[in-house]
Write an enzyme that holds these catalytic residues in place. Structure first.
Site, short mmCIF file in Angstrom:
data_model
loop_
_atom_site.label_atom_id
_atom_site.label_comp_id
_atom_site.label_asym_id
_atom_site.label_seq_id
_atom_site.Cartn_x
_atom_site.Cartn_y
_atom_site.Cartn_z
N SER A 31 35.32 46.05 31.54
CA SER A 31 36.99 46.38 31.64
C SER A 31 37.05 46.86 32.89
CB SER A 31 36.78 47.44 30.61
OG SER A 31 38.31 48.08 30.77
N ASP A 49 43.46 37.39 29.58
CA ASP A 49 45.16 37.58 29.28
C ASP A 49 45.75 36.05 29.18
OD1 ASP A 49 44.71 40.29 29.50
OD2 ASP A 49 45.64 40.32 31.60
C1 S3P Z 1 43.75 44.79 33.51
C2 S3P Z 1 42.47 44.77 33.15
C3 S3P Z 1 42.30 43.88 31.81
C4 S3P Z 1 43.57 43.03 31.22
C5 S3P Z 1 44.87 43.91 31.47
C6 S3P Z 1 45.15 44.42 32.96
C7 S3P Z 1 43.90 45.80 34.68
O1 S3P Z 1 42.01 44.78 30.73
O2 S3P Z 1 43.50 42.63 30.00
O3 S3P Z 1 46.05 43.03 30.95
O4 S3P Z 1 45.04 45.63 35.25
O5 S3P Z 1 42.87 46.36 35.01
P1 S3P Z 1 40.34 45.47 30.86
O6 S3P Z 1 40.45 46.75 31.18
O7 S3P Z 1 39.98 45.02 29.46
O8 S3P Z 1 39.64 44.33 31.79
#
Ligand code: S3P
Length: 419
Positions: free
Chosen positions: A161, A305
């Site tokens: 994440s 995404d």
């Molecule tokens: C994001 C990370 C992703 C993604 C989200 C935006 C970011 O989530 O799905 O739309 O800007 O750090 P994760 O934290 O699960 O990687």
């Protein structure tokens, strides 16, 4: 509540700049608000998610002055806001802000969100921030953070994440010692690239990133356009024979462009770097439809995404496509496994949801119907693109949610589509 009516199109054609990158805008605004000198963030995405970030930063004391196509952000001390900080629909705003606020000794704030965000897990950030010495109440929103003088941690993330990783990296900037974060697979690395580009002492090695406490110097940047928003058009172009597109200033960070591993979907010209990010102009010409795909493992975070729109593509491919290892998709702005399968099946597709993904049998003709995207911007836009290849009229209800990431979506749709 907006309703969008879409009918079957012949092709899409045009040249334009997709909206600025949401992830990079969040990070640039936050890093600028932590700077010791003035920064300039050019062409930030001014969609609802990033507006929420900007409003929260202002409530924490940031001075952001609109100037041309961007904002000058001047150094200012952070202070406890009087009211809760409303992150709206934005998981990124909530998780990144949680990290930054935790690092201000004496600053306290409560982070709240809309109905969707209020259901999303926050233990993944509250836990490491507690380990760093912050006082954090709540493992789901509302989240109350009491900032402290933090110390760095060695943290092994259970899930890939970027939001969790970034919360720890932002928290460490004002801590007393370094942090190392190790991910199970590579998530988007915008924070690392940006921090390095502004001179912060940050080292990456494989899946591990180490950052030193560092002051943030002022910087100037222009946010590139968002690959995830462009993906709707890239896939629409593959589905509609004869389509021709040029996408200007496109962010091409390899931790975001997993979709391109399906085939030769783009030709890139004018490759350049902007604050550590690879950018180029992408030419999308009609390429043969790719083979059905199997997606899993380390590829998933690099296209997480895009899965709803990729599932639409899979409905038109000859054979079975399989998406697995994507259980994170169930805890995005909606349960995107369930919602993607639901709207595609409503249109006549054969999609079977699984615990961590879906199985799609293709090709199946699609037919227009009425879709409720359940407040999820990426489901609403995927359903609209599905309408371009479906027989009859497709109605997408509740399209206001598209403003989360792509306020000009309908304008671009009208400009690009030929019947
Ligand atoms: C994001 C990370 C992703 C993604 C989200 C935006 C970011 O989530 O799905 O739309 O800007 O750090 P994760 O934290 O699960 O990687």
């Amino acid at each position: 509540m907006g309703i969008l009516r879409i009918r079957k199109a012949k092709r899409i054609a045009g040249e334009f700049r997709p909206p600025s990158d949401k992830s990079i805008t969040h990070r640039a605004l936050l890093l600028a608000a932590l700077s010791e000198r003035e920064s300039y963030v050019g062409r930030p995405l001014m969609a609802e998610d990033c507006h929420a970030m900007m409003t929260c930063l202002r409530s924490l004391g940031a001075r952001a002055i609109e100037d041309g196509p961007g904002f000058r952000i001047q150094p200012s001390p952070w202070a406890s806001p009087e009211l809760p900080l409303n992150c709206g629909n934005s998981g990124t705003a909530m998780r990144l802000l949680a990290g930054a606020i935790a690092s201000f000794d004496g600053v306290a704030a409560t982070l709240i969100g809309d109905e969707s965000l209020s259901r999303r897990p926050m233990k993944r950030v509250s836990e490491p921030l507690r380990q760093m010495g912050a006082q954090v109440e709540g493992d789901r929103p509302p989240l109350t953070i009491h900032g402290r003088r933090l110390h760095g941690i060695q943290y092994r993330q259970e899930v890939a994440s970027a939001q969790v990783k970034s919360a720890i990296l932002f928290a460490t900037l004002r801590a007393t010692s370094e942090s190392t974060v190790v991910e199970p697979s590579q998530s988007r690395d915008h924070t690392e690239r940006m921090m390095k580009a502004v001179g912060i002492d940050l080292m990456t090695e494989g899946l591990s990133v180490t950052v030193d406490p560092s002051p943030v110097r002022g910087f100037e940047t222009t946010v590139p356009s968002d690959f995830s928003s462009a993906a709707f058009w890239i896939i629409a172009a593959s589905l509609l024979p004869g389509s021709e597109l040029v996408l200007r200033d496109l962010g091409l960070n390899p931790t975001r462009t997993g979709l391109l591993e399906l085939g030769n979907l783009l030709k890139v010209e004018g490759r350049r770097q902007v604050l550590g990010e690879p950018v180029g102009d992408a030419i999308v010409e009609r390429t043969p439809l790719p083979e059905p795909f199997q997606i899993g493992g380390e590829l998933v975070p690099r296209l997480i995404d895009e899965i709803p729109i990729m599932a639409l593509l899979a409905t038109q491919l000859r054979g079975r496509s399989v998406i697995q290892d994507a259980s994170e998709l169930r805890i995005k702005e909606s349960d995107r496994v369930a919602k993607t399968a639901e709207f595609l099946n409503q249109m006549g597709a054969e999609v079977t949801p699984t615990d961590d993904g879906m199985i799609i049998e293709g090709p199946t003709p699609l037919k227009g119907t009425t879709i409720d995207p359940a407040g999820d911007h990426r489901i609403a836009m995927s359903a609209a693109i599905a309408g371009l290849i479906a027989e009859g009229t497709t109605e997408v209800k509740g399209t206001d949610c598209i403003n989360t990431s792509y306020p000009e979506f309908v304008k671009h749709l009208e400009k690009l589509v030929e019947y």
